[in-house]
Design a protein around this motif. Structure first.
Motif, PDB file in Angstrom:
ATOM      1  N   ILE A 464       0.842  -1.205   0.000  1.00 49.30           N
ATOM      2  CA  ILE A 464       0.000   0.000   0.000  1.00 49.30           C
ATOM      3  C   ILE A 464       0.876   1.253   0.000  1.00 49.30           C
ATOM      4  N   ASP A 465       1.866   1.262   0.875  1.00 46.56           N
ATOM      5  CA  ASP A 465       2.713   2.450   0.990  1.00 46.56           C
ATOM      6  C   ASP A 465       3.461   2.730  -0.311  1.00 46.56           C
ATOM      7  N   LYS A 466       4.077   1.683  -0.890  1.00 53.39           N
ATOM      8  CA  LYS A 466       4.880   1.894  -2.097  1.00 53.39           C
ATOM      9  C   LYS A 466       3.996   2.152  -3.324  1.00 53.39           C
ATOM     10  N   SER A 467       2.816   1.538  -3.386  1.00 50.88           N
ATOM     11  CA  SER A 467       1.907   1.777  -4.520  1.00 50.88           C
ATOM     12  C   SER A 467       1.343   3.196  -4.476  1.00 50.88           C
ATOM     13  N   PHE A 468       0.949   3.641  -3.283  1.00 51.74           N
ATOM     14  CA  PHE A 468       0.456   5.002  -3.143  1.00 51.74           C
ATOM     15  C   PHE A 468       1.541   6.004  -3.540  1.00 51.74           C
ATOM     16  N   SER A 469       2.764   5.748  -3.100  1.00 53.37           N
ATOM     17  CA  SER A 469       3.862   6.643  -3.423  1.00 53.37           C
ATOM     18  C   SER A 469       4.108   6.698  -4.934  1.00 53.37           C
ATOM     19  N   PHE A 470       3.920   5.551  -5.627  1.00 50.68           N
ATOM     20  CA  PHE A 470       4.191   5.481  -7.056  1.00 50.68           C
ATOM     21  C   PHE A 470       3.100   6.195  -7.863  1.00 50.68           C
ATOM     22  N   PHE A 471       1.843   6.020  -7.463  1.00 55.51           N
ATOM     23  CA  PHE A 471       0.724   6.529  -8.285  1.00 55.51           C
ATOM     24  C   PHE A 471       0.270   7.927  -7.877  1.00 55.51           C
ATOM     25  N   LYS A 472       0.884   8.523  -6.870  1.00 53.75           N
ATOM     26  CA  LYS A 472       0.410   9.825  -6.417  1.00 53.75           C
ATOM     27  C   LYS A 472       0.600  10.926  -7.467  1.00 53.75           C
ATOM     28  N   ASP A 473       1.506  10.682  -8.425  1.00 58.48           N
ATOM     29  CA  ASP A 473       1.804  11.731  -9.411  1.00 58.48           C
ATOM     30  C   ASP A 473       1.191  11.455 -10.778  1.00 58.48           C
ATOM     31  N   ASN A 474       0.258  10.489 -10.862  1.00 55.77           N
ATOM     32  CA  ASN A 474      -0.446  10.263 -12.137  1.00 55.77           C
ATOM     33  C   ASN A 474      -1.931  10.068 -11.851  1.00 55.77           C
ATOM     34  N   ASN A 475      -2.710   9.779 -12.902  1.00 53.93           N
ATOM     35  CA  ASN A 475      -4.171   9.700 -12.748  1.00 53.93           C
ATOM     36  C   ASN A 475      -4.721   8.292 -12.917  1.00 53.93           C
ATOM     37  N   TYR A 476      -3.880   7.288 -13.030  1.00 58.26           N
ATOM     38  CA  TYR A 476      -4.347   5.913 -13.219  1.00 58.26           C
ATOM     39  C   TYR A 476      -4.981   5.376 -11.932  1.00 58.26           C
ATOM     40  N   SER A 477      -5.979   4.511 -12.130  1.00 50.51           N
ATOM     41  CA  SER A 477      -6.514   3.735 -11.013  1.00 50.51           C
ATOM     42  C   SER A 477      -5.614   2.519 -10.816  1.00 50.51           C
ATOM     43  N   GLU A 497      -6.375   5.011   6.200  1.00 53.40           N
ATOM     44  CA  GLU A 497      -6.766   6.416   6.238  1.00 53.40           C
ATOM     45  C   GLU A 497      -5.529   7.313   6.355  1.00 53.40           C
ATOM     46  N   ILE A 498      -4.542   6.878   7.145  1.00 54.50           N
ATOM     47  CA  ILE A 498      -3.302   7.651   7.306  1.00 54.50           C
ATOM     48  C   ILE A 498      -2.569   7.779   5.970  1.00 54.50           C
ATOM     49  N   LYS A 499      -2.497   6.669   5.221  1.00 56.14           N
ATOM     50  CA  LYS A 499      -1.782   6.681   3.948  1.00 56.14           C
ATOM     51  C   LYS A 499      -2.510   7.516   2.893  1.00 56.14           C
ATOM     52  N   LEU A 500      -3.846   7.443   2.892  1.00 57.89           N
ATOM     53  CA  LEU A 500      -4.602   8.260   1.947  1.00 57.89           C
ATOM     54  C   LEU A 500      -4.335   9.751   2.188  1.00 57.89           C
ATOM     55  N   ASN A 501      -4.289  10.137   3.440  1.00 61.46           N
ATOM     56  CA  ASN A 501      -4.046  11.544   3.771  1.00 61.46           C
ATOM     57  C   ASN A 501      -2.595  11.933   3.496  1.00 61.46           C
ATOM     58  N   ARG A 502      -1.683  11.050   3.806  1.00 59.70           N
ATOM     59  CA  ARG A 502      -0.262  11.386   3.630  1.00 59.70           C
ATOM     60  C   ARG A 502       0.067  11.643   2.166  1.00 59.70           C
ATOM     61  N   TYR A 503      -0.452  10.766   1.269  1.00 57.70           N
ATOM     62  CA  TYR A 503      -0.131  10.898  -0.154  1.00 57.70           C
ATOM     63  C   TYR A 503      -1.174  11.719  -0.923  1.00 57.70           C
ATOM     64  N   LEU A 537     -14.539   5.084   3.076  1.00 53.20           N
ATOM     65  CA  LEU A 537     -13.398   5.961   2.808  1.00 53.20           C
ATOM     66  C   LEU A 537     -13.371   6.414   1.359  1.00 53.20           C
ATOM     67  N   GLY A 538     -14.207   5.781   0.483  1.00 56.80           N
ATOM     68  CA  GLY A 538     -14.271   6.171  -0.919  1.00 56.80           C
ATOM     69  C   GLY A 538     -13.538   5.226  -1.844  1.00 56.80           C
ATOM     70  N   CYS A 539     -12.867   4.189  -1.306  1.00 59.72           N
ATOM     71  CA  CYS A 539     -12.144   3.231  -2.148  1.00 59.72           C
ATOM     72  C   CYS A 539     -13.125   2.241  -2.763  1.00 59.72           C
ATOM     73  N   LYS A 540     -12.633   1.495  -3.763  1.00 62.39           N
ATOM     74  CA  LYS A 540     -13.480   0.532  -4.464  1.00 62.39           C
ATOM     75  C   LYS A 540     -13.073  -0.893  -4.107  1.00 62.39           C
ATOM     76  N   LEU A 541     -13.992  -1.844  -4.377  1.00 62.89           N
ATOM     77  CA  LEU A 541     -13.760  -3.246  -4.043  1.00 62.89           C
ATOM     78  C   LEU A 541     -13.933  -4.120  -5.270  1.00 62.89           C
ATOM     79  N   ALA A 542     -13.100  -5.162  -5.336  1.00 56.03           N
ATOM     80  CA  ALA A 542     -13.206  -6.141  -6.419  1.00 56.03           C
ATOM     81  C   ALA A 542     -13.101  -7.530  -5.808  1.00 56.03           C
TER      82      ALA A 542
END
Length: 634
Positions: A464-477, A497-503, A537-542
């Protein structure tokens, strides 16, 4: 430490040697006075018989001797309380001057023999005694030698003077005074010290004998204690059996031999039910029964906890298997009585391959694990078996997985998800990969180990931490996989929730994939609560791998799903299997009914892609679209 001179080797100790040296120093002072007195007495008498030139030489030598004697005595006196090794050199010089003294007095006797022939018998005795004294001086204690010198040199002359009557009474009187006030007290002192030395030597000899007896006794006790410690080190204290250390020392590979690991079934339950004391008694009873069942060439060892090890020498593998089965069968029908408790003990066993080194015991443990997994009484290690090799790989990866997590060497790779309608890559699935020395490690190697170690939550958080860090600068899901342990973790929602706010991550871009079997969890309410919190929190599920589990559809309806990922099992054979095609269409229809979109996995080629398009699938994912990479594919 002072090196001892030859005459001092007979002294009992270095400390005593110092005491004798001090005594020697006192005696030397007395003897210097004796020398001066004797020379003063005898030289006038010699003047009447010996030529003045010869007498002058003799006197010069005597004075030189006195000077050297005085110098050596002073040096020894100054070095007595120090560790200066030069004292040994002065002690030797002292011996040499003693010998010179004997020769000097001997020469005087010879001069008197030449010029006083009528004193021949007495002077002969003087020479003999002088030579003997010199010998004694080099073989015995230096202190006694001085007394012997004085007596041997002066007593014969005194007797000669008394017998012949050729000297006046004054000479005789002076000689007697010297003997009474100088030589005799010194002789008495030396005698007493020598007697003490001999008594001390005898005491020390007795002490040495006692010490030798004590040393022998201590040596025997040390030997006994060493044997006891070795026995304790090599044996199990509870059962008295030899332990694993003994096993490793006994193992040899010259003859055909095998190791069998016996494990008591459900012993942990017995331990909890009856307590450690009674459980220990059970182990002692089992050890006794196993010992009675041993055959020639078979040794019994205590392993860890409730395990026992049989080491079978000069037996074929089939004989070892038969014997293992016999042991297991015996305990299945033998009722063990322990402290008014009656119970049957059952075993599972792992048989190693032929013992070639200490790893044979590890192979026996692998085989035991497989016996438990297969539900059989015993299993034999065979490296050619795929499931056994897989088990070995998992165990080997247990420690490596910890290292990967602690060093944060797990990182996301990204596989594109293609929108069939818009003909564009719109999403990515983040897949965990390990990195060791810039080499990519497949997930199956460490995910199974992480599950055994209960570390899957740690991997999820890294992803989660590394994926959020990678995608924070683009618009891909992008999507991240969650395990059952994550959904049961009470701290997961706070972490997310902490990671969503941080990134500053838009939660609608984040999809969490969960397996279909979550609907069968006994803690279903907790799981559903976590899933609902994710949606809040607004996230999606699959739902991942949909279609292969016996899902509880009523429970699925309680989940506010966004995507259904069709299991690759139905996609791989969709070209050849009409049944799989119907299943895919049914899932698509169910998804449309629920208002969710579908994603097909394992899309390997263009033909499968075209069929899925006709089936109404919304997204395609697979090698035809793109392999997982550490970068995004456009």
């Amino acid at each position: 430490m002072i090196k001892q001179s030859i005459p001092f080797k007979i002294l009992p100790s270095l400390e005593y040697s110092f005491g004798m040296i001090k005594l020697y120093n006192d005696a030397s002072k007395r003897m210097l006075a004796a020398y001066l007195s004797l020379y003063a007495i005898l030289i006038p008498s010699m003047y009447f018989f010996i030529p003045i030139s010869i007498l002058s030489v003799w006197v010069l030598l005597a004075l030189t001797h006195l000077a050297v004697r005085h110098f050596i005595t002073q040096k020894i006196s100054s070095l007595l309380d120090s560790d200066d090794q030069n004292i040994d050199r002065f002690l030797r010089w002292s011996i040499y001057t003693s010998s010179f003294s004997g020769l000097l007095w001997g020469s005087l006797s010879w001069l008197n023999l030449i010029y006083l022939p009528h004193l021949f018998p007495y002077l002969s005795i003087t020479v003999i005694l002088g030579i003997s004294a010199a010998a004694i001086a080099t073989l015995s204690m230096i202190f006694i030698s001085y007394l012997v010198f004085l007596l041997s040199m002066t007593l014969p002359l005194l007797i000669a003077i008394l017998v012949t009557g050729e000297n006046d009474d004054l000479v005789i009187g002076l000689l007697m005074i010297v003997y009474i006030f100088v030589i005799i007290p010194t002789a008495k002192l030396l005698y007493e010290r020598t007697k003490e030395s001999i008594e001390l030597s005898m005491t020390l000899k007795v002490s040495e004998a006692k010490l030798e007896i004590l040393n022998n006794s201590l040596t025997q006790r040390v030997k006994e204690q060493t044997e006891a410690l070795k026995s304790s080190y090599m044996h199990d204290q509870l059962t008295g059996l030899e332990n694993l250390q003994s096993f490793f020392e006994k193992i040899q590979t010259e003859n055909e031999s095998y190791a069998v690991m016996l494990d008591i079934r459900e012993f942990a339950i017995l331990n909890k039910q009856y307590g450690k004391t009674l459980s220990d008694s059970i182990l002692v009873a089992v050890a006794g029964l196993l010992r009675r069942q041993l055959r020639p060439g078979i040794s019994l060892f205590r392993g860890e906890s409730d395990r026992f090890i049989l080491y079978c020498e000069d037996m074929s593998l089939q004989q070892v298997r038969d014997y293992t089965e016999q042991i297991i069968s015996f305990f299945e029908v033998y009722l063990i009585e322990v402290e008014q408790l009656e119970l049957f003990i059952t075993f599972r066993a792992g048989v190693s391959d032929r013992c070639v080194n200490e790893e044979s015991l590890i192979h026996a443990e692998y085989a035991l694990t497989m016996a438990k997994r297969k539900g059989v009484n015993h299993f034999t290690y065979d490296i050619s078996q795929e499931e056994l090799q897989a088990e070995k790989d998992i165990i080997e990866w247990l420690s490596r997985t910890k290292e990967l997590i602690l060093s944060e060497s797990i990182r996301p790779f990204f596989q594109p998800i293609y929108n069939i309608k818009t003909k564009k890559i719109e999403k990515y699935e983040c897949l965990a990969r390990g990195m060791i020395n810039d080499k990519v490690i497949a997930p199956y190697k460490f995910l199974n180990a992480a599950e055994r170690l209960d570390l899957t939550k740690n991997i999820t958080r890294v992803m989660i931490d590394k994926s959020f860090s990678f995608f924070k600068d683009n618009n891909y899901s992008f999507s991240v996989n969650l395990s059952g342990a994550d959904l049961l973790d009470p701290n997961f929602i706070n972490y997310l929730e902490i990671k969503l706010n941080r990134y500053k991550m838009d939660p609608t871009r984040v999809v969490f994939e969960v397996l279909e079997n979550i609907t069968t969890y006994s803690s279903g309410k907790v799981v559903l609560g976590t899933l609902n919190s994710i949606k809040e929190l607004g996230c999606k599920l699959a739902i991942d791998d949909f279609g292969v589990e016996n899902s509880n559809f009523s429970r699925l309806l309680e989940i506010d799903l966004d995507f259904i990922k069709i299991d690759g099992l139905f996609i791989k054979n969709i070209l050849a299997s009409e049944k799989d095609k119907k299943v895919v269409r049914s899932i698509v229809g169910l998804a449309e009914t629920l208002g969710v979109e579908t994603i097909a996995e394992f899309v390997e080629n263009e033909e499968i892609f075209n069929v899925l398009e006709t089936c109404g699938v919304n997204y395609a994912q697979g090698y035809h679209i793109g392999k997982p990479q550490d970068y995004l594919q456009s």
